[in-house]
Design an enzyme around this catalytic site. Structure first.
Site, PDB file in Angstrom:
ATOM      1  N   ASP A   8      10.053   9.461   0.253  1.00  0.00           N
ATOM      2  CA  ASP A   8       9.427   8.187  -0.049  1.00  0.00           C
ATOM      3  C   ASP A   8       9.931   7.203   1.017  1.00  0.00           C
ATOM      4  O   ASP A   8      10.931   7.481   1.693  1.00  0.00           O
ATOM      5  CB  ASP A   8       9.871   7.775  -1.462  1.00  0.00           C
ATOM      6  CG  ASP A   8       9.386   6.409  -1.829  1.00  0.00           C
ATOM      7  OD1 ASP A   8       8.173   6.184  -1.747  1.00  0.00           O
ATOM      8  OD2 ASP A   8      10.225   5.561  -2.208  1.00  0.00           O
ATOM      9  N   ASP A  10       9.784   3.089   0.934  1.00  0.00           N
ATOM     10  CA  ASP A  10      10.471   1.899   0.420  1.00  0.00           C
ATOM     11  C   ASP A  10      11.518   2.299  -0.613  1.00  0.00           C
ATOM     12  O   ASP A  10      11.204   2.927  -1.615  1.00  0.00           O
ATOM     13  CB  ASP A  10       9.431   0.962  -0.215  1.00  0.00           C
ATOM     14  CG  ASP A  10      10.078  -0.228  -0.898  1.00  0.00           C
ATOM     15  OD1 ASP A  10      11.160  -0.651  -0.452  1.00  0.00           O
ATOM     16  OD2 ASP A  10       9.500  -0.734  -1.879  1.00  0.00           O
ATOM     17  N   GLY A  45       7.375   1.341  -6.068  1.00  0.00           N
ATOM     18  CA  GLY A  45       6.683   2.629  -5.904  1.00  0.00           C
ATOM     19  C   GLY A  45       5.239   2.665  -6.345  1.00  0.00           C
ATOM     20  O   GLY A  45       4.567   3.677  -6.144  1.00  0.00           O
ATOM     21  N   ARG A  48      -0.603  -1.172  -4.293  1.00  0.00           N
ATOM     22  CA  ARG A  48      -0.858  -2.614  -4.215  1.00  0.00           C
ATOM     23  C   ARG A  48      -1.774  -3.089  -5.346  1.00  0.00           C
ATOM     24  O   ARG A  48      -1.521  -4.109  -5.976  1.00  0.00           O
ATOM     25  CB  ARG A  48      -1.501  -2.921  -2.854  1.00  0.00           C
ATOM     26  CG  ARG A  48      -1.479  -4.377  -2.481  1.00  0.00           C
ATOM     27  CD  ARG A  48      -2.171  -4.581  -1.145  1.00  0.00           C
ATOM     28  NE  ARG A  48      -1.748  -3.603  -0.167  1.00  0.00           N
ATOM     29  CZ  ARG A  48      -2.477  -3.217   0.885  1.00  0.00           C
ATOM     30  NH1 ARG A  48      -3.665  -3.739   1.099  1.00  0.00           N
ATOM     31  NH2 ARG A  48      -2.028  -2.319   1.737  1.00  0.00           N
TER      32      ARG A  48
HETATM   33  P1  B16 Z   1       1.320  -1.436   0.448  1.00  0.00           P
HETATM   34  P2  B16 Z   1       6.871   3.496  -1.433  1.00  0.00           P
HETATM   35  C1  B16 Z   1       5.533   1.308  -2.190  1.00  0.00           C
HETATM   36  O1  B16 Z   1       6.249   2.005  -1.205  1.00  0.00           O
HETATM   37  C2  B16 Z   1       6.321   0.082  -2.640  1.00  0.00           C
HETATM   38  O2  B16 Z   1       7.525   0.482  -3.307  1.00  0.00           O
HETATM   39  C3  B16 Z   1       5.486  -0.711  -3.599  1.00  0.00           C
HETATM   40  O3  B16 Z   1       6.187  -1.871  -4.024  1.00  0.00           O
HETATM   41  C4  B16 Z   1       4.166  -1.107  -2.899  1.00  0.00           C
HETATM   42  O4  B16 Z   1       3.324  -1.811  -3.808  1.00  0.00           O
HETATM   43  C5  B16 Z   1       3.465   0.172  -2.423  1.00  0.00           C
HETATM   44  O5  B16 Z   1       4.315   0.885  -1.564  1.00  0.00           O
HETATM   45  C6  B16 Z   1       2.161  -0.126  -1.701  1.00  0.00           C
HETATM   46  O6  B16 Z   1       2.434  -0.777  -0.490  1.00  0.00           O
HETATM   47  O7  B16 Z   1       0.891  -2.727  -0.191  1.00  0.00           O
HETATM   48  O8  B16 Z   1       2.035  -1.606   1.761  1.00  0.00           O
HETATM   49  O9  B16 Z   1       0.162  -0.461   0.548  1.00  0.00           O
HETATM   50  O10 B16 Z   1       8.097   3.306  -2.281  1.00  0.00           O
HETATM   51  O11 B16 Z   1       5.837   4.377  -2.088  1.00  0.00           O
HETATM   52  O12 B16 Z   1       7.186   3.924  -0.023  1.00  0.00           O
HETATM   53 MG    MG Z   2       9.998   3.842  -3.127  1.00  0.00          MG
END
Ligand code: B16
Ligand code: MG
Length: 217
Positions: A8, A10, A45, A48
């Protein structure tokens, strides 16, 4: 036998949660919505569109689909602009060392992130070269807790799920790994990722030798 690792992004490789928080906070302030760090934790995780629904439900707000898309795009523009501040110093402690070690030992490595901005984050970190496959929010339709992103990554690596270890910091991410039949490593507190096969408080503890000791036969 373990042949591949799926990470993963973030909360595992880097901490973009703070930048997501600032962008959602700015949008919420403009909209007069309540948004704080406790609510931000619930977005860990998830995609959006799922995130904006959580924030709107919390504020008992209902809008047309077009308006929701426009607002989530606005948040994304703020978030993407903030990624320019990210540098190769922004790995979570231990993450770069583990990636380097896994590559040296010949393991296959993939990204399995919900983010549609993963490519840009990897570029900012100068981390793209660590990955044989990049699975992100653009790769599959169903987001975590569905196992689709990890299945996408393992298929591209040409490995079976039980030959791969998924690293995740989100409760729903570990749910997704288990649902797909993957081995799992949870990064964070037991309340959040205690259902993973192996858990570390942070990536600093997840050294190659520690990880190897859990998964070698
Ligand atoms: P984006 P991961 C996730 O990353 C984030 O933890 C989550 O807070 C976010 O909403 C999601 O990605 C979508 O991100 O807006 O940039 O498409 O933990 O799956 O790497
Ligand atoms: Mg994550």
């Amino acid at each position: 036998m373990i042949k591949g690792f799926i990470f993963d992004l973030d909360g595992v490789i880097t901490d973009t949660a703070e930048l997501h928080y600032e962008a959602w906070k700015k949008l919420s302030d403009e909209m007069g919505w309540h948004f704080d760090r406790e609510l931000n934790e619930k977005l860990r995780g998830i995609s959006r569109m799922d995130s904006i629904k959580v924030i709107m439900d919390h504020n008992r707000v209902s809008l047309t689909d077009d308006a929701v898309v426009a607002l989530s795009t606005k948040k994304n523009d703020i978030y993407v602009a903030s990624l320019d501040t990210m540098t190769p110093n922004d790995y979570l402690p231990g993450a770069k060392e583990l990636l380097t070690h896994l590559r040296q030992e010949g393991f296959l490595v993939a990204l399995g992130s919900a983010s549609k901005n993963a490519a840009k984050v990897l570029q900012q970190l100068n981390a793209t070269h660590f990955f044989d496959v990049i699975g992100d929010g653009n790769s599959v339709a169903k987001s975590k807790p569905a196992p689709d992103i990890f299945l996408y990554a393992s298929e591209k690596l040409k490995l079976q799920p039980n030959n791969c270890v998924v690293f995740e910091d989100a409760e729903k991410g570990i749910d997704a790994a288990i649902a797909g039949g993957f081995h799992s490593v949870g990064i964070g507190p037991a309340e959040r990722v205690g259902h993973a096969e192996v858990r570390f408080d942070s990536m600093k503890e997840a050294t190659f030798f520690e990880v190897k000791s859990f998964f070698s036969e």
